[in-house]
Design a protein around this motif. Structure first.
Motif, PDB file in Angstrom:
ATOM      1  N   TYR A 166       0.853  -1.193   0.000  1.00 43.35           N
ATOM      2  CA  TYR A 166       0.000   0.000   0.000  1.00 43.35           C
ATOM      3  C   TYR A 166       0.888   1.242   0.000  1.00 43.35           C
ATOM      4  O   TYR A 166       1.831   1.326   0.785  1.00 43.35           O
ATOM      5  CB  TYR A 166      -0.933  -0.007   1.215  1.00 43.35           C
ATOM      6  CG  TYR A 166      -1.953  -1.116   1.111  1.00 43.35           C
ATOM      7  CD1 TYR A 166      -3.139  -0.924   0.406  1.00 43.35           C
ATOM      8  CD2 TYR A 166      -1.697  -2.374   1.661  1.00 43.35           C
ATOM      9  CE1 TYR A 166      -4.061  -1.961   0.264  1.00 43.35           C
ATOM     10  CE2 TYR A 166      -2.605  -3.417   1.522  1.00 43.35           C
ATOM     11  CZ  TYR A 166      -3.778  -3.194   0.817  1.00 43.35           C
ATOM     12  OH  TYR A 166      -4.682  -4.221   0.667  1.00 43.35           O
ATOM     13  N   ILE A 167       0.602   2.152  -0.907  1.00 41.13           N
ATOM     14  CA  ILE A 167       1.347   3.407  -0.970  1.00 41.13           C
ATOM     15  C   ILE A 167       0.495   4.465  -0.273  1.00 41.13           C
ATOM     16  O   ILE A 167      -0.617   4.760  -0.699  1.00 41.13           O
ATOM     17  CB  ILE A 167       1.643   3.801  -2.423  1.00 41.13           C
ATOM     18  CG1 ILE A 167       2.518   2.725  -3.097  1.00 41.13           C
ATOM     19  CG2 ILE A 167       2.335   5.163  -2.484  1.00 41.13           C
ATOM     20  CD1 ILE A 167       2.739   2.941  -4.581  1.00 41.13           C
ATOM     21  N   GLN A 168       1.044   4.974   0.832  1.00 38.71           N
ATOM     22  CA  GLN A 168       0.264   5.903   1.665  1.00 38.71           C
ATOM     23  C   GLN A 168       0.865   7.303   1.639  1.00 38.71           C
ATOM     24  O   GLN A 168       1.906   7.533   2.262  1.00 38.71           O
ATOM     25  CB  GLN A 168       0.229   5.375   3.109  1.00 38.71           C
ATOM     26  CG  GLN A 168      -0.428   6.297   4.118  1.00 38.71           C
ATOM     27  CD  GLN A 168      -1.921   6.475   3.846  1.00 38.71           C
ATOM     28  OE1 GLN A 168      -2.693   5.551   4.027  1.00 38.71           O
ATOM     29  NE2 GLN A 168      -2.315   7.659   3.383  1.00 38.71           N
ATOM     30  N   CYS A 193       0.634  -2.756  -6.225  1.00 39.42           N
ATOM     31  CA  CYS A 193       0.579  -1.604  -5.322  1.00 39.42           C
ATOM     32  C   CYS A 193      -0.800  -0.972  -5.379  1.00 39.42           C
ATOM     33  O   CYS A 193      -1.400  -0.880  -6.438  1.00 39.42           O
ATOM     34  CB  CYS A 193       1.604  -0.548  -5.708  1.00 39.42           C
ATOM     35  SG  CYS A 193       3.281  -1.050  -5.388  1.00 39.42           S
ATOM     36  N   VAL A 194      -1.267  -0.554  -4.224  1.00 41.57           N
ATOM     37  CA  VAL A 194      -2.551   0.139  -4.144  1.00 41.57           C
ATOM     38  C   VAL A 194      -2.282   1.502  -3.505  1.00 41.57           C
ATOM     39  O   VAL A 194      -1.692   1.580  -2.424  1.00 41.57           O
ATOM     40  CB  VAL A 194      -3.561  -0.663  -3.283  1.00 41.57           C
ATOM     41  CG1 VAL A 194      -4.845   0.115  -3.093  1.00 41.57           C
ATOM     42  CG2 VAL A 194      -3.829  -2.023  -3.913  1.00 41.57           C
ATOM     43  N   ILE A 195      -2.674   2.558  -4.206  1.00 40.91           N
ATOM     44  CA  ILE A 195      -2.455   3.913  -3.678  1.00 40.91           C
ATOM     45  C   ILE A 195      -3.630   4.292  -2.780  1.00 40.91           C
ATOM     46  O   ILE A 195      -4.786   4.229  -3.196  1.00 40.91           O
ATOM     47  CB  ILE A 195      -2.305   4.933  -4.825  1.00 40.91           C
ATOM     48  CG1 ILE A 195      -1.077   4.584  -5.686  1.00 40.91           C
ATOM     49  CG2 ILE A 195      -2.190   6.352  -4.275  1.00 40.91           C
ATOM     50  CD1 ILE A 195      -0.978   5.367  -6.988  1.00 40.91           C
ATOM     51  N   ASN A 214       3.030   2.388  11.808  1.00 37.31           N
ATOM     52  CA  ASN A 214       3.429   0.984  11.670  1.00 37.31           C
ATOM     53  C   ASN A 214       2.188   0.139  11.385  1.00 37.31           C
ATOM     54  O   ASN A 214       1.164   0.277  12.037  1.00 37.31           O
ATOM     55  CB  ASN A 214       4.113   0.521  12.951  1.00 37.31           C
ATOM     56  CG  ASN A 214       4.746  -0.836  12.793  1.00 37.31           C
ATOM     57  OD1 ASN A 214       4.946  -1.313  11.669  1.00 37.31           O
ATOM     58  ND2 ASN A 214       5.069  -1.469  13.898  1.00 37.31           N
ATOM     59  N   SER A 215       2.307  -0.728  10.371  1.00 34.09           N
ATOM     60  CA  SER A 215       1.113  -1.413   9.891  1.00 34.09           C
ATOM     61  C   SER A 215       1.339  -2.912   9.805  1.00 34.09           C
ATOM     62  O   SER A 215       2.472  -3.383   9.691  1.00 34.09           O
ATOM     63  CB  SER A 215       0.776  -0.865   8.503  1.00 34.09           C
ATOM     64  OG  SER A 215      -0.276  -1.596   7.937  1.00 34.09           O
ATOM     65  N   LYS A 216       0.234  -3.658   9.862  1.00 35.80           N
ATOM     66  CA  LYS A 216       0.317  -5.106   9.670  1.00 35.80           C
ATOM     67  C   LYS A 216       0.326  -5.426   8.189  1.00 35.80           C
ATOM     68  O   LYS A 216       0.667  -6.529   7.774  1.00 35.80           O
ATOM     69  CB  LYS A 216      -0.853  -5.793  10.367  1.00 35.80           C
ATOM     70  CG  LYS A 216      -0.673  -5.814  11.869  1.00 35.80           C
ATOM     71  CD  LYS A 216      -1.834  -6.494  12.580  1.00 35.80           C
ATOM     72  CE  LYS A 216      -1.595  -6.449  14.074  1.00 35.80           C
ATOM     73  NZ  LYS A 216      -2.837  -6.500  14.840  1.00 35.80           N
ATOM     74  N   GLU A 217      -0.108  -4.459   7.387  1.00 40.41           N
ATOM     75  CA  GLU A 217      -0.029  -4.623   5.938  1.00 40.41           C
ATOM     76  C   GLU A 217       1.305  -4.022   5.501  1.00 40.41           C
ATOM     77  O   GLU A 217       1.947  -3.313   6.266  1.00 40.41           O
ATOM     78  CB  GLU A 217      -1.171  -3.856   5.273  1.00 40.41           C
ATOM     79  CG  GLU A 217      -2.531  -4.399   5.655  1.00 40.41           C
ATOM     80  CD  GLU A 217      -3.666  -3.504   5.198  1.00 40.41           C
ATOM     81  OE1 GLU A 217      -4.672  -4.054   4.752  1.00 40.41           O
ATOM     82  OE2 GLU A 217      -3.537  -2.276   5.289  1.00 40.41           O
ATOM     83  N   ASN A 218       1.706  -4.285   4.282  1.00 42.79           N
ATOM     84  CA  ASN A 218       2.952  -3.693   3.785  1.00 42.79           C
ATOM     85  C   ASN A 218       2.662  -2.289   3.286  1.00 42.79           C
ATOM     86  O   ASN A 218       1.877  -2.113   2.358  1.00 42.79           O
ATOM     87  CB  ASN A 218       3.526  -4.545   2.665  1.00 42.79           C
ATOM     88  CG  ASN A 218       3.954  -5.899   3.187  1.00 42.79           C
ATOM     89  OD1 ASN A 218       5.044  -6.036   3.733  1.00 42.79           O
ATOM     90  ND2 ASN A 218       3.082  -6.883   3.077  1.00 42.79           N
ATOM     91  N   PRO A 250      13.627  -6.565   9.732  1.00 40.63           N
ATOM     92  CA  PRO A 250      12.582  -6.638   8.703  1.00 40.63           C
ATOM     93  C   PRO A 250      11.325  -5.991   9.249  1.00 40.63           C
ATOM     94  O   PRO A 250      11.262  -5.637  10.424  1.00 40.63           O
ATOM     95  CB  PRO A 250      12.376  -8.148   8.531  1.00 40.63           C
ATOM     96  CG  PRO A 250      12.650  -8.712   9.900  1.00 40.63           C
ATOM     97  CD  PRO A 250      13.698  -7.819  10.522  1.00 40.63           C
ATOM     98  N   GLY A 251      10.329  -5.835   8.418  1.00 37.12           N
ATOM     99  CA  GLY A 251       9.087  -5.236   8.867  1.00 37.12           C
ATOM    100  C   GLY A 251       8.168  -5.001   7.699  1.00 37.12           C
ATOM    101  O   GLY A 251       8.400  -5.525   6.610  1.00 37.12           O
ATOM    102  N   LYS A 252       7.142  -4.199   7.933  1.00 32.80           N
ATOM    103  CA  LYS A 252       6.153  -4.000   6.877  1.00 32.80           C
ATOM    104  C   LYS A 252       5.946  -2.528   6.551  1.00 32.80           C
ATOM    105  O   LYS A 252       5.102  -2.190   5.745  1.00 32.80           O
ATOM    106  CB  LYS A 252       4.818  -4.626   7.296  1.00 32.80           C
ATOM    107  CG  LYS A 252       4.872  -6.148   7.324  1.00 32.80           C
ATOM    108  CD  LYS A 252       3.571  -6.726   7.828  1.00 32.80           C
ATOM    109  CE  LYS A 252       3.629  -8.237   7.891  1.00 32.80           C
ATOM    110  NZ  LYS A 252       3.323  -8.872   6.622  1.00 32.80           N
ATOM    111  N   THR A 253       6.698  -1.670   7.223  1.00 33.11           N
ATOM    112  CA  THR A 253       6.451  -0.243   7.037  1.00 33.11           C
ATOM    113  C   THR A 253       7.753   0.498   6.767  1.00 33.11           C
ATOM    114  O   THR A 253       8.753   0.288   7.451  1.00 33.11           O
ATOM    115  CB  THR A 253       5.778   0.343   8.310  1.00 33.11           C
ATOM    116  OG1 THR A 253       4.703  -0.525   8.695  1.00 33.11           O
ATOM    117  CG2 THR A 253       5.230   1.729   8.066  1.00 33.11           C
TER     118      THR A 253
END
Ligand code: ZN
Ligand code: ZN
Length: 191
Positions: free
Chosen positions: A26-28, A53-55, A83-87, A116-119
């Motif tokens: 996800y692009i935030q 990718c989802v904007i 910080n997210s559980k999604e990427n 490592p991580g998701k954010t």
């Protein structure tokens, strides 16, 4: 028979854990970010990593994540806050900083990511100066792919100066030296 199915399930779970790579990133945008930049990153992440990718719609930058000076934003605070559980790849056009030492509490950076991580977070601010738009977008692309590399578990690369996982240490010269490329040592760790 029951015992066999248990073993099969266990193997499957282990396998899924090892291969827990993102399917979607996800692009935030944080604050106003040009649509053109978001679209560009979306295409280049797909091209390099193969991830969709989802904007997302923009979130306003809040004062909670300001650095001590009150004029710039602290990358570490942004990562903690969002910080997210999604990427998630966070992107801002504001200047972001990271504590380098007690003497330099606000060192301007291009990006920062959990390893490592998701954010991870990237900023366009320091990539824009005195440069053509094409060159700027190339830099933005490299920084995004570098920070996602950290999320995937990659450390800084000392193997090849042209590898995007080389530490930029805040210098744009190093980013410009790199190719849109990972050395085989880096690729082998995440494949
Ligand atoms: Zn890095
Ligand atoms: Zn490398």
């Amino acid at each position: 028979m029951k015992k066999i199915s248990f073993i099969v399930v266990l193997l499957f779970l282990t396998f899924s854990f090892v291969n827990a790579k993102p399917k979607t990133i996800y692009i935030q945008p944080l604050g106003d970010v040009k649509q053109e930049y978001l679209d560009y990153i979306k295409t280049s992440v797909k091209k390099f990593y193969g991830y969709d990718c989802v904007i997302k719609s923009k979130l306003n930058l809040i004062t909670d994540v300001l650095a001590g000076s009150g004029t710039r934003y602290e990358a570490g605070k942004i990562l903690k806050k969002y910080n997210s559980k999604e990427n998630v790849l966070l992107i801002t056009e504001k200047d972001i900083t990271h504590r380098k030492s007690n003497d330099i509490p606000e060192w301007g950076v291009f990006g920062l990511g959990f390893r490592p991580g998701k954010t991870c977070v990237i900023s366009t601010f320091r990539l824009k100066k005195n440069v053509s738009k094409a060159k700027f977008l190339e830099r933005l692309n490299k920084v995004a792919l570098h920070e996602i590399g950290h999320n995937l578990g990659l450390d800084h690369c000392t193997n090849d100066k042209e590898c995007m996982m080389t530490s930029a240490s805040g210098t744009i010269k190093q980013v410009d030296r790199e190719k849109i490329w990972f050395c085989s040592k880096c690729w082998n760790q995440i494949r």
